[in-house]
Design a protein around this motif. Structure first.
Motif, PDB file in Angstrom:
ATOM      1  N   ALA A  53       0.839  -1.194   0.000  1.00 43.70           N
ATOM      2  CA  ALA A  53       0.000   0.000   0.000  1.00 43.70           C
ATOM      3  C   ALA A  53       0.876   1.246   0.000  1.00 43.70           C
ATOM      4  N   HIS A 111       2.286   6.188   2.176  1.00 45.54           N
ATOM      5  CA  HIS A 111       3.138   7.358   2.388  1.00 45.54           C
ATOM      6  C   HIS A 111       4.312   7.225   1.430  1.00 45.54           C
ATOM      7  N   HIS A 112       4.085   7.663   0.223  1.00 49.40           N
ATOM      8  CA  HIS A 112       5.040   7.364  -0.838  1.00 49.40           C
ATOM      9  C   HIS A 112       5.629   8.642  -1.405  1.00 49.40           C
ATOM     10  N   SER A 113       6.638   8.449  -2.223  1.00 48.42           N
ATOM     11  CA  SER A 113       7.191   9.586  -2.951  1.00 48.42           C
ATOM     12  C   SER A 113       6.253   9.952  -4.088  1.00 48.42           C
ATOM     13  N   GLY A 158       9.641   4.414  -2.540  1.00 48.54           N
ATOM     14  CA  GLY A 158       9.321   5.224  -1.369  1.00 48.54           C
ATOM     15  C   GLY A 158       9.962   4.651  -0.108  1.00 48.54           C
ATOM     16  N   PHE A 171       9.092   5.495   2.934  1.00 46.45           N
ATOM     17  CA  PHE A 171       8.205   5.562   4.103  1.00 46.45           C
ATOM     18  C   PHE A 171       6.845   4.922   3.836  1.00 46.45           C
ATOM     19  N   ILE A 172       6.814   3.977   2.879  1.00 40.46           N
ATOM     20  CA  ILE A 172       5.514   3.407   2.507  1.00 40.46           C
ATOM     21  C   ILE A 172       4.917   2.561   3.622  1.00 40.46           C
ATOM     22  N   CYS A 182       4.615   3.546   6.653  1.00 37.93           N
ATOM     23  CA  CYS A 182       4.019   4.464   7.630  1.00 37.93           C
ATOM     24  C   CYS A 182       4.699   4.439   8.995  1.00 37.93           C
TER      25      CYS A 182
END
Lengths: 137, 268
Positions: free
Chosen positions: A22, A25-27, B87, B89-90, B92
């Motif tokens: 999921a 909180h991605h770029s 990413g 910080f995927i 969380c």
């Protein structure tokens, strides 16, 4: 008309599917900020949650074709509130026109730039850079 | 006479701070401890990050990555530029230190209470940094955490913060898709100060010997907002992977959002 142009662009795009967990909180680098496309359609759902608000739009298809569902990402509720948004500015069934930076992989997703709610006549922007000074009202 | 009194007061102050540091207890604040807060600089309001400057400083203050880890960074930069960011910080988990200060797009506020400065921010479960200004030192071997153990002291209007005890997994991130775990033994010194009526500057010195060849010096800037629409709101990162639905009993619950090729799909 605009959507037809977009479909043409998608057909030329490299379809490199993103897979993974999921993207809570991605770029935002997955979006092509050099391109802006516009879709019109009907709001399916507007999810007002951290860290990224999501707008799902059933975009109008070409004549005789079914709508195409788009997934559009925005920044956080806190940041959007500062830009005049709240959780009720878009509602299921509202007609909208959306400017977006599309996913680089050609899927029906993007980062929302501006949205005009044709139902209420109000427009909203997501430009975080507009907040880069003190004492904003 | 006055000088003698001043010296005596200074001695008493140092002694009381030392006592707080040494006794292992947190004494009840006295009226003069609260009064002392009024003499600190005004950091009230909400601070929003200068995101464009964060981006610009990646070029201006290049991170001195160790030679052996530089190829990892180069690969991440290439992937990010190609539109295939990985990413960081995927999951969380908290951005932690020093990523919070370096790359945040979200606002924070600063609270002064006797013996402590507290930073409260939005995102990843309402982030928090506790900076002890009561004169204590670091514990000899603190349990590692995302934000580490921070002690601070005031030099005029500048809060000098010393942080250790950061988890090796905590990202030394220069963007949301470029960075490495610090891998341990990181030490951060910050000098946080106003450089104008409404600009807060954090001058950071990051020493991370497992991934950096030298101490990395860089700064970040935040702008003060006082309009109430800037007030900090709740920010629970994991909520974004959920959708609100009712179960068979009519209870409101969260369910994970279905994904297709990494993009969230609306529930049927």
């Amino acid at each position: 008309m605009k959507f037809a142009r977009l479909r043409s662009w998608i057909s030329c795009a490299v379809l490199a599917a993103i897979t993974g967990p999921a993207l809570a909180h991605h770029s935002f680098a997955m979006f092509d900020f050099a391109k802006t496309v516009t879709i019109t359609g009907t709001v399916k759902e507007f999810q007002w949650t951290n860290p990224h608000v999501v707008l799902w739009v059933n975009a109008d298809g070409a004549a005789g074709e079914a709508p195409v569902q788009w997934s559009l990402e925005l920044t956080s509720p806190g940041n959007l509130t500062r830009g005049g948004w709240d959780r009720k500015v878009l509602n299921a069934g509202d007609r909208v026109s959306v400017d977006l930076n599309p996913l680089r992989n050609g899927n029906h997703g993007g980062a929302l730039v501006n949205v005009k709610n044709e139902t209420t006549g109000k427009s909203y922007s997501t430009n975080l850079r507009a907040y880069e000074k003190p004492g904003l009202q | 006479m006055k000088l003698t009194r001043l010296l005596a007061l200074s001695f008493a102050f140092v002694a009381s701070v030392a006592a707080a540091a040494d006794t292992g207890t947190n004494p009840a604040p006295r009226p003069r401890d609260w009064a002392a807060i009024a003499r600190l600089p005004d950091w009230s309001g909400v601070w929003t990050p200068f995101v464009s400057d964060q981006d610009a400083r990646i070029q201006r203050d290049p991170t001195p990555w160790r030679e052996e880890v530089a190829p990892q960074i180069a690969a991440m930069v290439a992937e990010e530029r190609a539109g295939r960011p990985r990413g960081l910080f995927i999951d969380c988990l908290p951005e932690g230190m020093p990523a919070w200060m370096l790359i945040t797009h979200n606002a924070f506020e600063v609270l002064f209470t006797p013996g402590r400065v507290t930073l409260l921010g939005e995102m990843d479960g309402n982030r928090i940094r506790r900076i002890y200004t009561d004169g204590r030192g670091h514990p000899p071997d603190p349990d590692p955490t995302f934000h580490g153990h921070s002690i601070g002291h005031w030099e005029g209007g500048t809060l000098v913060v010393d942080t250790i005890g950061i988890l090796p997994q905590s990202w030394l991130a220069v963007s949301e898709a470029v960075g490495l775990p610090n891998n341990g033994d990181m030490h951060i010194v910050e000098r946080i100060h106003l450089d104008g009526p409404d600009r807060l500057v954090d001058d950071l010195e990051i020493t991370a010997p497992r991934v950096l060849a030298a101490t990395w010096k860089t700064s970040r800037i935040y702008f003060r907002q006082r309009a109430r629409k800037y007030d900090i709101v709740e920010g629970v990162c994991l909520q974004g992977g959920m959708s609100s639905r009712q179960d068979e009993f009519g209870n409101w619950i969260y369910v994970p959002i279905p994904q297709e090729d990494g993009n969230p799909l609306p529930p049927k």
